[in-house]
Design a protein around this motif. Structure first.
Motif, PDB file in Angstrom:
ATOM      1  N   LEU A  91      -4.125  -4.575  -9.143  1.00 19.10           N
ATOM      2  CA  LEU A  91      -4.159  -4.123 -10.687  1.00 19.10           C
ATOM      3  C   LEU A  91      -3.909  -5.579 -11.468  1.00 19.10           C
ATOM      4  CD1 LEU A  91      -2.005  -0.936 -10.160  1.00 19.10           C
ATOM      5  CD2 LEU A  91      -4.477  -1.271 -10.588  1.00 19.10           C
ATOM      6  N   LEU A  92      -3.102  -6.236 -11.064  1.00 15.67           N
ATOM      7  CA  LEU A  92      -2.768  -7.662 -12.189  1.00 15.67           C
ATOM      8  C   LEU A  92      -3.929  -8.386 -12.027  1.00 15.67           C
ATOM      9  CD1 LEU A  92       0.993  -8.401 -11.561  1.00 15.67           C
ATOM     10  CD2 LEU A  92      -0.152  -7.452 -13.546  1.00 15.67           C
ATOM     11  N   ASP A  93      -4.741  -8.600 -10.858  1.00 15.02           N
ATOM     12  CA  ASP A  93      -5.900  -9.307 -10.773  1.00 15.02           C
ATOM     13  C   ASP A  93      -7.088  -8.775 -11.760  1.00 15.02           C
ATOM     14  OD1 ASP A  93      -7.052 -11.539  -9.767  1.00 15.02           O
ATOM     15  OD2 ASP A  93      -8.549 -10.178  -8.340  1.00 15.02           O
ATOM     16  N   ASP A  94      -6.999  -7.431 -11.750  1.00 16.73           N
ATOM     17  CA  ASP A  94      -8.103  -6.685 -12.839  1.00 16.73           C
ATOM     18  C   ASP A  94      -9.424  -6.876 -12.467  1.00 16.73           C
ATOM     19  OD1 ASP A  94      -8.422  -5.042 -14.796  1.00 16.73           O
ATOM     20  OD2 ASP A  94      -8.497  -6.488 -16.320  1.00 16.73           O
ATOM     21  N   GLY A  95      -9.552  -6.989 -10.968  1.00 16.76           N
ATOM     22  CA  GLY A  95     -11.060  -7.133 -10.534  1.00 16.76           C
ATOM     23  C   GLY A  95     -11.449  -8.519 -10.467  1.00 16.76           C
ATOM     24  N   SER A  96     -10.592  -9.560 -10.485  1.00 18.39           N
ATOM     25  CA  SER A  96     -11.208 -10.460 -10.788  1.00 18.39           C
ATOM     26  C   SER A  96     -11.425 -11.569  -9.429  1.00 18.39           C
ATOM     27  CB  SER A  96     -10.530 -11.721 -11.958  1.00 18.39           C
ATOM     28  OG  SER A  96      -9.294 -11.892 -11.386  1.00 18.39           O
ATOM     29  N   GLY A  97     -11.101 -10.813  -8.305  1.00 16.91           N
ATOM     30  CA  GLY A  97     -11.334 -11.523  -6.898  1.00 16.91           C
ATOM     31  C   GLY A  97     -10.403 -12.474  -6.654  1.00 16.91           C
ATOM     32  N   GLY A  98      -9.185 -12.629  -7.147  1.00 14.45           N
ATOM     33  CA  GLY A  98      -7.879 -13.358  -6.902  1.00 14.45           C
ATOM     34  C   GLY A  98      -8.068 -14.556  -7.946  1.00 14.45           C
ATOM     35  N   THR A  99      -8.437 -14.542  -9.195  1.00 16.05           N
ATOM     36  CA  THR A  99      -8.580 -15.566  -9.958  1.00 16.05           C
ATOM     37  C   THR A  99      -7.475 -15.247 -11.010  1.00 16.05           C
ATOM     38  OG1 THR A  99     -10.283 -14.509 -11.437  1.00 16.05           O
ATOM     39  CG2 THR A  99     -11.167 -15.967  -9.587  1.00 16.05           C
ATOM     40  N   ARG A 100      -6.954 -14.158 -11.127  1.00 15.29           N
ATOM     41  CA  ARG A 100      -5.837 -14.212 -11.975  1.00 15.29           C
ATOM     42  C   ARG A 100      -4.379 -13.655 -11.496  1.00 15.29           C
ATOM     43  NH1 ARG A 100      -6.099  -9.805 -16.448  1.00 15.29           N
ATOM     44  NH2 ARG A 100      -4.572 -10.972 -17.008  1.00 15.29           N
ATOM     45  N   ALA A 101      -4.411 -13.147 -10.040  1.00 17.86           N
ATOM     46  CA  ALA A 101      -3.217 -12.804  -9.460  1.00 17.86           C
ATOM     47  C   ALA A 101      -3.635 -12.944  -8.115  1.00 17.86           C
ATOM     48  CB  ALA A 101      -2.730 -11.465  -9.867  1.00 17.86           C
ATOM     49  N   ARG A 102      -2.508 -13.318  -7.188  1.00 17.61           N
ATOM     50  CA  ARG A 102      -2.670 -13.451  -5.854  1.00 17.61           C
ATOM     51  C   ARG A 102      -1.231 -13.471  -5.225  1.00 17.61           C
ATOM     52  NH1 ARG A 102      -2.422 -17.859  -2.981  1.00 17.61           N
ATOM     53  NH2 ARG A 102      -3.033 -20.009  -4.087  1.00 17.61           N
ATOM     54  N   VAL A 103      -1.043 -13.229  -3.944  1.00 16.89           N
ATOM     55  CA  VAL A 103       0.232 -13.208  -3.385  1.00 16.89           C
ATOM     56  C   VAL A 103       0.419 -14.733  -2.657  1.00 16.89           C
ATOM     57  CG1 VAL A 103       1.771 -12.372  -1.584  1.00 16.89           C
ATOM     58  CG2 VAL A 103       0.380 -10.797  -2.935  1.00 16.89           C
ATOM     59  N   LEU A 104       1.544 -15.295  -3.000  1.00 20.41           N
ATOM     60  CA  LEU A 104       1.635 -16.486  -2.480  1.00 20.41           C
ATOM     61  C   LEU A 104       2.151 -16.621  -1.239  1.00 20.41           C
ATOM     62  CD1 LEU A 104       4.019 -18.024  -5.301  1.00 20.41           C
ATOM     63  CD2 LEU A 104       1.374 -18.577  -5.143  1.00 20.41           C
ATOM     64  N   ARG A 105       1.416 -17.343  -0.350  1.00 23.39           N
ATOM     65  CA  ARG A 105       1.854 -17.827   1.179  1.00 23.39           C
ATOM     66  C   ARG A 105       3.275 -18.040   1.398  1.00 23.39           C
ATOM     67  NH1 ARG A 105      -3.209 -19.421   0.387  1.00 23.39           N
ATOM     68  NH2 ARG A 105      -2.479 -21.701   0.521  1.00 23.39           N
ATOM     69  N   PRO A 106       3.981 -17.823   2.468  1.00 23.20           N
ATOM     70  CA  PRO A 106       5.229 -18.226   2.722  1.00 23.20           C
ATOM     71  C   PRO A 106       5.241 -19.953   2.602  1.00 23.20           C
ATOM     72  CG  PRO A 106       4.900 -16.590   4.358  1.00 23.20           C
ATOM     73  CD  PRO A 106       3.557 -16.896   3.447  1.00 23.20           C
ATOM     74  N   GLY A 107       6.087 -20.302   1.675  1.00 25.58           N
ATOM     75  CA  GLY A 107       6.166 -21.801   1.582  1.00 25.58           C
ATOM     76  C   GLY A 107       5.151 -22.474   0.759  1.00 25.58           C
ATOM     77  N   GLU A 108       4.381 -21.606  -0.012  1.00 22.73           N
ATOM     78  CA  GLU A 108       3.217 -22.237  -0.993  1.00 22.73           C
ATOM     79  C   GLU A 108       4.235 -22.397  -2.214  1.00 22.73           C
ATOM     80  OE1 GLU A 108      -1.004 -20.697  -3.117  1.00 22.73           O
ATOM     81  OE2 GLU A 108       0.020 -19.621  -1.348  1.00 22.73           O
ATOM     82  N   SER A 109       3.739 -23.381  -2.693  1.00 22.51           N
ATOM     83  CA  SER A 109       4.290 -23.805  -4.187  1.00 22.51           C
ATOM     84  C   SER A 109       3.490 -22.984  -5.128  1.00 22.51           C
ATOM     85  CB  SER A 109       4.102 -25.171  -4.401  1.00 22.51           C
ATOM     86  OG  SER A 109       4.670 -25.995  -3.494  1.00 22.51           O
ATOM     87  N   LEU A 110       4.228 -22.769  -6.325  1.00 20.69           N
ATOM     88  CA  LEU A 110       3.756 -22.122  -7.426  1.00 20.69           C
ATOM     89  C   LEU A 110       2.956 -23.034  -8.122  1.00 20.69           C
ATOM     90  CD1 LEU A 110       3.765 -19.211  -8.999  1.00 20.69           C
ATOM     91  CD2 LEU A 110       5.652 -20.419 -10.466  1.00 20.69           C
ATOM     92  N   PRO A 111       1.626 -22.879  -8.505  1.00 18.65           N
ATOM     93  CA  PRO A 111       0.746 -23.751  -9.171  1.00 18.65           C
ATOM     94  C   PRO A 111       1.561 -24.105 -10.730  1.00 18.65           C
ATOM     95  CG  PRO A 111      -0.451 -22.418  -8.152  1.00 18.65           C
ATOM     96  CD  PRO A 111       0.933 -21.773  -7.989  1.00 18.65           C
ATOM     97  N   MET A 112       1.316 -24.923 -11.205  1.00 18.69           N
ATOM     98  CA  MET A 112       1.591 -25.335 -12.939  1.00 18.69           C
ATOM     99  C   MET A 112       0.881 -24.231 -13.461  1.00 18.69           C
ATOM    100  SD  MET A 112       3.613 -27.416 -14.446  1.00 18.69           S
ATOM    101  CE  MET A 112       3.382 -29.079 -14.531  1.00 18.69           C
ATOM    102  N   GLY A 113       1.651 -23.550 -14.405  1.00 23.31           N
ATOM    103  CA  GLY A 113       1.125 -22.572 -15.275  1.00 23.31           C
ATOM    104  C   GLY A 113       1.145 -21.173 -14.893  1.00 23.31           C
TER     105      GLY A 113
END
Length: 158
Positions: free
Chosen positions: A38-60
């Motif tokens: 729902l947060l991705d709003d059908g954009s195929g992972g370009t607006r929202a995605r689950v972070l993998r364990p240990g993955e850094s949060l990208p700037m912005g």
């Protein structure tokens, strides 16, 4: 000197990759998958995605904690926030685990944590999530679509 300047890139290409980095507090299931969808709003992972364990949060990207409306979920959020560090304050999306109001202890704990959060948004109990194979199928239902619109409005301030 040229080789160094060609390889040195101070801008992280992933920084503009997505808007919301979701962090499930207690695992990943259909509710978390649906919130992500729902947060991705059908954009195929370009607006929202689950972070993998240990993955850094990208700037912005805005961090988003996902938890259910139980005392266990609220306690998990509290423990996560105790170790949060210098990252931007996260949003909290509470997903209702039953068609009733959360118990008092869970509500009070979340209220006590609100000053450490960018905001709190809620997803209502959606019985259809018990019957679908995935979030795309869930998104076909009007109550899920309405919950998604409400969630995006709450988080985007519109």
């Amino acid at each position: 000197m040229t080789a160094l300047s060609e390889t040195a890139n101070p801008v992280n290409e992933e920084a503009v990759g997505f808007s919301y980095g979701l962090i499930p507090v207690h695992g990943y299931g259909i509710a978390e998958a649906t919130v992500t969808w729902l947060l991705d709003d059908g954009s195929g992972g370009t607006r929202a995605r689950v972070l993998r364990p240990g993955e850094s949060l990208p700037m912005g990207a805005q961090p988003v904690l996902l938890a259910d409306t139980t005392v266990y979920g609220a306690t998990g959020v509290e423990n996560m926030l105790l170790r949060w560090g210098p990252l931007p304050r996260p949003w909290l999306v509470l997903v209702a685990d039953a068609p009733v109001r959360p118990v008092a202890d869970a509500r009070y704990l979340v209220r006590a944590l609100e000053n450490r959060l960018a905001g709190v948004a809620t997803m209502p109990y959606l019985p259809v999530l018990r019957t679908v194979k995935g979030p795309a199928e869930a998104a076909e239902f009007k109550d899920v679509q309405a919950a998604g619109r409400k969630l995006r409005r709450a988080m985007e301030g519109n």
